[in-house]
Structure formats: structure tokens, C-alpha cells
Design an enzyme around this catalytic site. Structure first.
Site, PDB file in Angstrom:
ATOM      1  N   GLU A  94      31.575  13.401 -17.627  1.00  0.00           N
ATOM      2  CA  GLU A  94      31.529  13.457 -16.167  1.00  0.00           C
ATOM      3  C   GLU A  94      31.819  12.082 -15.578  1.00  0.00           C
ATOM      4  OE1 GLU A  94      27.741  14.763 -14.614  1.00  0.00           O
ATOM      5  OE2 GLU A  94      28.456  14.777 -12.562  1.00  0.00           O
TER       6      GLU A  94
ATOM      7  N   TYR B  55      22.202  21.299 -13.411  1.00  0.00           N
ATOM      8  CA  TYR B  55      21.332  20.296 -14.032  1.00  0.00           C
ATOM      9  C   TYR B  55      20.181  19.929 -13.086  1.00  0.00           C
ATOM     10  CZ  TYR B  55      24.239  18.880 -18.098  1.00  0.00           C
ATOM     11  OH  TYR B  55      24.905  18.808 -19.286  1.00  0.00           O
TER      12      TYR B  55
HETATM   13  C1  LIG Z   1      27.433  15.567  -3.382  1.00  0.00           C
HETATM   14  C2  LIG Z   1      26.590  15.762  -4.596  1.00  0.00           C
HETATM   15  C3  LIG Z   1      26.973  16.716  -5.524  1.00  0.00           C
HETATM   16  C4  LIG Z   1      26.167  16.944  -6.636  1.00  0.00           C
HETATM   17  N1  LIG Z   1      26.546  17.945  -7.505  1.00  0.00           N
HETATM   18  C5  LIG Z   1      25.708  18.277  -8.510  1.00  0.00           C
HETATM   19  C6  LIG Z   1      26.000  19.410  -9.328  1.00  0.00           C
HETATM   20  O1  LIG Z   1      27.017  20.095  -9.157  1.00  0.00           O
HETATM   21  N2  LIG Z   1      25.116  19.738 -10.293  1.00  0.00           N
HETATM   22  C7  LIG Z   1      23.985  19.011 -10.525  1.00  0.00           C
HETATM   23  O2  LIG Z   1      23.244  19.354 -11.442  1.00  0.00           O
HETATM   24  N3  LIG Z   1      23.674  17.931  -9.766  1.00  0.00           N
HETATM   25  C8  LIG Z   1      24.510  17.559  -8.761  1.00  0.00           C
HETATM   26  N4  LIG Z   1      24.190  16.493  -7.953  1.00  0.00           N
HETATM   27  C9  LIG Z   1      22.921  15.818  -8.150  1.00  0.00           C
HETATM   28  C10 LIG Z   1      22.994  14.382  -8.637  1.00  0.00           C
HETATM   29  O3  LIG Z   1      23.278  14.330 -10.010  1.00  0.00           O
HETATM   30  C11 LIG Z   1      21.648  13.726  -8.287  1.00  0.00           C
HETATM   31  O4  LIG Z   1      21.579  13.645  -6.874  1.00  0.00           O
HETATM   32  C12 LIG Z   1      21.492  12.365  -8.892  1.00  0.00           C
HETATM   33  O5  LIG Z   1      21.339  12.450 -10.273  1.00  0.00           O
HETATM   34  C13 LIG Z   1      20.296  11.599  -8.276  1.00  0.00           C
HETATM   35  O6  LIG Z   1      19.135  12.361  -8.331  1.00  0.00           O
HETATM   36  P1  LIG Z   1      18.229  12.619  -7.039  1.00  0.00           P
HETATM   37  O7  LIG Z   1      19.125  13.044  -5.920  1.00  0.00           O
HETATM   38  O8  LIG Z   1      17.124  13.512  -7.430  1.00  0.00           O
HETATM   39  O9  LIG Z   1      17.642  11.192  -6.627  1.00  0.00           O
HETATM   40  P2  LIG Z   1      16.406  10.442  -7.310  1.00  0.00           P
HETATM   41  O10 LIG Z   1      16.507  10.534  -8.786  1.00  0.00           O
HETATM   42  O11 LIG Z   1      15.162  10.902  -6.647  1.00  0.00           O
HETATM   43  O12 LIG Z   1      16.712   8.941  -6.899  1.00  0.00           O
HETATM   44  C14 LIG Z   1      16.441   8.432  -5.576  1.00  0.00           C
HETATM   45  C15 LIG Z   1      16.834   6.959  -5.564  1.00  0.00           C
HETATM   46  O13 LIG Z   1      16.034   6.219  -6.506  1.00  0.00           O
HETATM   47  C16 LIG Z   1      16.857   5.527  -7.429  1.00  0.00           C
HETATM   48  N5  LIG Z   1      16.254   5.546  -8.768  1.00  0.00           N
HETATM   49  C17 LIG Z   1      15.697   6.626  -9.383  1.00  0.00           C
HETATM   50  N6  LIG Z   1      15.244   6.285 -10.603  1.00  0.00           N
HETATM   51  C18 LIG Z   1      15.532   4.961 -10.789  1.00  0.00           C
HETATM   52  C19 LIG Z   1      15.338   4.026 -11.855  1.00  0.00           C
HETATM   53  N7  LIG Z   1      14.771   4.400 -13.010  1.00  0.00           N
HETATM   54  N8  LIG Z   1      15.787   2.768 -11.682  1.00  0.00           N
HETATM   55  C20 LIG Z   1      16.392   2.383 -10.512  1.00  0.00           C
HETATM   56  N9  LIG Z   1      16.597   3.219  -9.472  1.00  0.00           N
HETATM   57  C21 LIG Z   1      16.175   4.498  -9.597  1.00  0.00           C
HETATM   58  C22 LIG Z   1      18.168   6.280  -7.431  1.00  0.00           C
HETATM   59  O14 LIG Z   1      19.246   5.478  -7.811  1.00  0.00           O
HETATM   60  C23 LIG Z   1      18.286   6.721  -5.972  1.00  0.00           C
HETATM   61  O15 LIG Z   1      18.805   5.665  -5.195  1.00  0.00           O
HETATM   62  C24 LIG Z   1      24.982  16.193  -6.845  1.00  0.00           C
HETATM   63  C25 LIG Z   1      24.613  15.230  -5.910  1.00  0.00           C
HETATM   64  C26 LIG Z   1      25.395  15.017  -4.797  1.00  0.00           C
HETATM   65  C27 LIG Z   1      24.952  13.976  -3.794  1.00  0.00           C
END
Ligand SMILES: Cc1cc2nc3c(=O)[nH]c(=O)nc-3n(C[C@H](O)[C@H](O)[C@H](O)COP(=O)(O)OP(=O)(O)OC[C@H]3O[C@@H](n4cnc5c(N)ncnc54)[C@H](O)[C@@H]3O)c2cc1C
Length: 396
Positions: free
Chosen positions: A244, A128
Site C-alpha cells: 500500500e 482494516y
Molecule cells: C481518506 C481516508 C481513507 C481511508 N481508507 C481506508 C480504507 O479503505 N480502509 C481502512 O482500513 N482504513 C482506511 N483509512 C484509515 C487510515 O488507515 C487511518 O485513518 C490511519 O491509520 C490513522 O488511524 P486513525 O484515523 O484511527 O488515527 P489515530 O491512530 O487515532 O491517530 C491520531 C493521531 O495520532 C498520531 N499517532 C497515533 N499513534 C502514534 C504514535 N505511536 N506515535 C506518534 N503519533 C501517533 C497519528 O499520527 C495521528 O496524527 C482511511 C483514512 C482516510 C483519512
């Protein structure tokens, strides 16, 4: 609401306990209880033991290999597995892509993939997230262009959990750049052995290789691997995310970890007394235990109503579950003080029988603490869940 188990539920629980006593290999149990790292083989071995018993996918309909258990029986199974310390049945196949295939896939896809998921013949991972498309998932850019009977996929996924072991990845891809962003997304199943796929490790704070970047360079994917209709993938993706988030709550595991914490704090001393007798530390443990009991009651409340796909209450469970898991790891590290410092990779990976410090229970805990920072990020960050709660539950 009556939260006591019926006589039938208690008999069921005894049966589950007997199965676990007889079938959970002690080496796997030791790894799980001591916070050591599990190999691909460890996960597959346990999955296949459970599959032979017919219990690998309790929530599936019986026609596909589910158990027909009630929601309470499924809860008991999960509780007992957590209590015993089994490796997890990884969610990517059984709990994530399988419900989507059942709900939106065609007959050929169901017939091919579901038995293989049930028996862990294929290891699945979730494609994703992308750089720049995590919380704002609908902005994803990985493209799939249709050429005859194939899609040509180009782009990058990231944070892909355990993709280094995977046979298959389910991916959200952009099939229409002109439509509103949620309407140009499709859901594709991609063979990880396809030419043009590169998996690059991301080593996390705990020095473990748990996540990856996955690159797609002109990867040919048969159109037959499309789930449902082209450009309807966002609907299927949202359906999957509810599944999930409920899984992440992990109340059973937190109950086991609470017992572990109490034991740790009884065996470690502060000013000549077990830490558990320190009023400030004991109060922190008690407060956490109360929160955990409240979460468990909420989970049971949701279960008794769950005759449908999980709704916004899944967000509530995810936030509280992940906060409690993180607090548990914080108190474990606090209980051990300097003894929790070392990163002992050989011991963590089972290459050494004992930790270099001599404290086998304590040595993995700093790595465990670091690892659990992930729980408030993955599965949709807790801030995003709070947005969902304010809109969908509180109506703000
Ligand atoms: C250990 C681990 C395993 C994972 N495994 C998978 C996997 O197998 N497959 C997969 O597809 N993904 C996976 N992920 C990804 C995970 O779903 C994303 O990291 C998560 O959705 C957050 O996205 P981002 O890291 O891009 O952070 P961002 O979206 O850039 O967010 C950064 C910060 O801003 C905050 N923020 C962003 N938008 C808003 C808003 N509208 N309002 C308030 N706060 C906001 C967030 O809460 C966060 O604190 C994994 C992540 C981790 C850490």
C-alpha cells in the site's frame, strides 16, 4: 547508479504512449486532468480497457496474468499513465488483496478471485481500520466466531474507501481474544451483499462521499473465505501494508500536477505580472520541484533494488510523496487566491459542463486541496511512518 533509460526502455515507453493515445477516452482524461470526480463506471471502464490489453496487473507473476515487465518498465507504465491523466487502477484488488491471495491463499481462492480482480469483475474494499483502531491496528475488535462451517462476524470498520461500490471486502477480524493481540487476528474475505452488512457514508471536508463506516451484524461468512491459517492474519496484513505504502508515493501524478501548477501560475496575474514571475512564488515552486526530483531519484533507487516485497524504505517514500502532494495543492490554491474558493458540486460531479465561476481549471482546486489532507493520514499516518524510519532505517 545510471538513471538514464536504455534504448529498449525508450522503445517500450513509445509503445505505452501509443496505447494511451489510442485507448484513453477523452472524457476520462478531461476529468482526471481537471480534478473532477470519477464515478464507479469511470474506474471500471478504464480498468477493463487496460485489462483487455493484458496490462491491468503489471506486477503480478505472468502465470496469474502479469506482464513480465521489469521494475523499470512498470515504473515507465505508471509514469506514462500519470502523464496522460488516466483514472487510477484502484489498489484494493490488484495491489493489496491479490498479492496476499497469491502468497497465502489456497488454490481454490486463487482460481476464483485472481481472474475476477484482474478484470475488475469484483470491486474490493479494505476493512482494516476501526474506531479506536487505526494506528494501533492490532487492537481491532470486530469479532469472527466460528460456528460449524461459518464465521459469525460482528463489529464495525471505518474510513472504508469507496465501500459503497464494493462487491467484496477483505477484513481483519479477531478470532481469539485470549492470545497476545497480534496473534488473535484472522484475514477474511467477505461478500458485501451478505445479510447483516450496512454501509453508511462519511462525507469528507471536500463534500465528497469517498469513505464509509461498515457495520457487521451477525454476518455469516463461509470458513472457505479464510485466508491462510486462523490467527495468522497479522502476518498477512503487514505483508499487504508494504504494498500500500509504495503505491501512495505517486511521483508521476505529482509531476503532472507540477506542470499544471506552473501553467496556472503563468495564467494568473499578481500586480500586473504572471504569478510565475513573482520571485517568492517562483522560489516556492522551484523548491518543490527539487524535492520532487529528489523523490523520483529515490524511487528509482528503490526500484532497481526491488526484487523482494518492499521494506521500510516504503515508509520514506510514503512520507515524502504525501508531503509533496499536499504542498502542490497548497500552491495551487495560493496561485488562485479567491478564485479557488467555490465548492461547485455540479461541475465536480460532471452534472454541469462548466464551473459557475467560469474558471474550469480553478474551481475544483479548493476541494482538491481539502481532499489531499488525507494523504498524510491514510496508509498509516506519517507520524507512524517516521516511527518506522527511526527504528528500522536509522536504528534508533
Ligand atoms: C481518506 C481516508 C481513507 C481511508 N481508507 C481506508 C480504507 O479503505 N480502509 C481502512 O482500513 N482504513 C482506511 N483509512 C484509515 C487510515 O488507515 C487511518 O485513518 C490511519 O491509520 C490513522 O488511524 P486513525 O484515523 O484511527 O488515527 P489515530 O491512530 O487515532 O491517530 C491520531 C493521531 O495520532 C498520531 N499517532 C497515533 N499513534 C502514534 C504514535 N505511536 N506515535 C506518534 N503519533 C501517533 C497519528 O499520527 C495521528 O496524527 C482511511 C483514512 C482516510 C483519512
Amino acid at each position: 547508479m545510471d538513471l538514464t533509460y536504455t534504448a529498449a526502455d525508450l522503445a517500450f515507453r513509445d509503445g505505452v504512449r501509443a496505447f494511451l493515445d489510442a485507448n484513453l477516452p477523452s472524457d476520462l482524461q478531461k476529468k482526471v486532468r481537471n480534478h473532477l470526480r470519477l464515478s464507479r463506471q469511470d474506474y471500471v471502464r478504464w480498468h477493463q480497457i487496460v485489462a483487455r490489453q493484458g496490462w491491468a496487473a503489471p506486477a503480478w507473476p505472468v502465470e496469474y496474468g502479469g506482464t513480465g515487465w521489469t521494475p523499470t518498465q512498470r515504473h515507465i507504465w505508471e509514469e506514462e499513465c500519470a502523464r496522460a491523466g488516466t483514472p487510477p487502477i484502484l489498489p484494493f484488488g490488484v495491489n493489496m488483496v491479490a498479492p496476499v491471495i497469491m502468497a497465502f491463499g489456497n488454490q481454490a481462492q486463487k482460481a476464483h478471485y485472481l481472474p475476477r480482480i484482474l478484470n475488475c469483475d469484483d470491486w474490493w474494499c479494505q476493512g482494516y481500520s476501526e474506531p479506536g483502531s487505526g494506528s494501533d491496528l492490532a487492537s481491532l475488535k470486530t469479532s469472527a466466531e466460528r460456528v460449524g462451517e461459518y464465521y459469525i462476524v460482528n463489529g464495525q470498520k471505518t474510513w472504508t474507501t469507496l465501500a459503497q461500490h464494493a462487491d467484496m471486502i477483505f477484513c481483519l477480524v479477531r478470532t481469539d481474544n485470549t492470545a497476545r493481540k497480534q496473534e488473535g487476528i484472522s484475514f477474511l474475505l467477505i461478500d458485501m451483499k451478505s445479510p447483516g452488512i450496512t454501509v453508511r457514508p462519511i462525507v469528507m471536508l471536500d463534500e465528497d462521499h469517498e469513505v464509509n463506516e461498515v457495520f457487521f451484524d451477525n454476518v455469516k461468512v463461509p470458513v472457505l473465505n479464510l485466508i491462510g491459517q486462523e490467527n495468522k492474519g497479522w502476518t498477512y496484513a503487514k505483508y499487504l501494508l508494504g504494498h500500500e505504502r509504495t503505491g501512495i508515493t505517486a511521483v508521476g501524478r505529482s509531476k503532472r500536477e507540477l506542470l499544471f501548477l506552473k501553467k496556472l501560475a503563468s495564467e494568473h496575474y499578481k500586480h500586473g505580472k504572471p504569478l510565475m514571475q513573482d520571485p517568492v512564488f517562483a522560489a516556492k515552486v522551484a523548491s518543490l520541484e527539487i524535492d520532487l526530483m529528489a523523490l523520483e531519484t529515490t524511487v528509482l533507487r528503490v526500484i532497481t533494488r526491488e526484487s523482494h516485497a518492499p521494506g521500510p524504505e516504503a515508509s520514506m517514500l510514503k512520507v515524502r510523496g504525501s508531503e509533496i502532494q499536499q504542498q502542490l495543492t497548497e500552491l495551487m490554491v495560493e496561485a488562485l487566491g479567491p478564485d479557488a474558493l467555490p465548492f461547485d458540486t455540479d461541475y465536480l460531479e460532471g452534472k454541469a459542463d462548466h464551473a459557475v465561476t467560469g474558471d474550469d481549471a480553478g474551481a475544483p482546486l479548493t476541494a482538491y486541496y481539502f481532499n489531499f489532507r488525507k494523504t498524510s493520514i491514510y496508509g498509516g499516518s506519517n507520524e507512524i511512518q517516521k516511527n518506522i524510519i527511526t527504528q528500522m532505517i536509522l536504528g534508533l
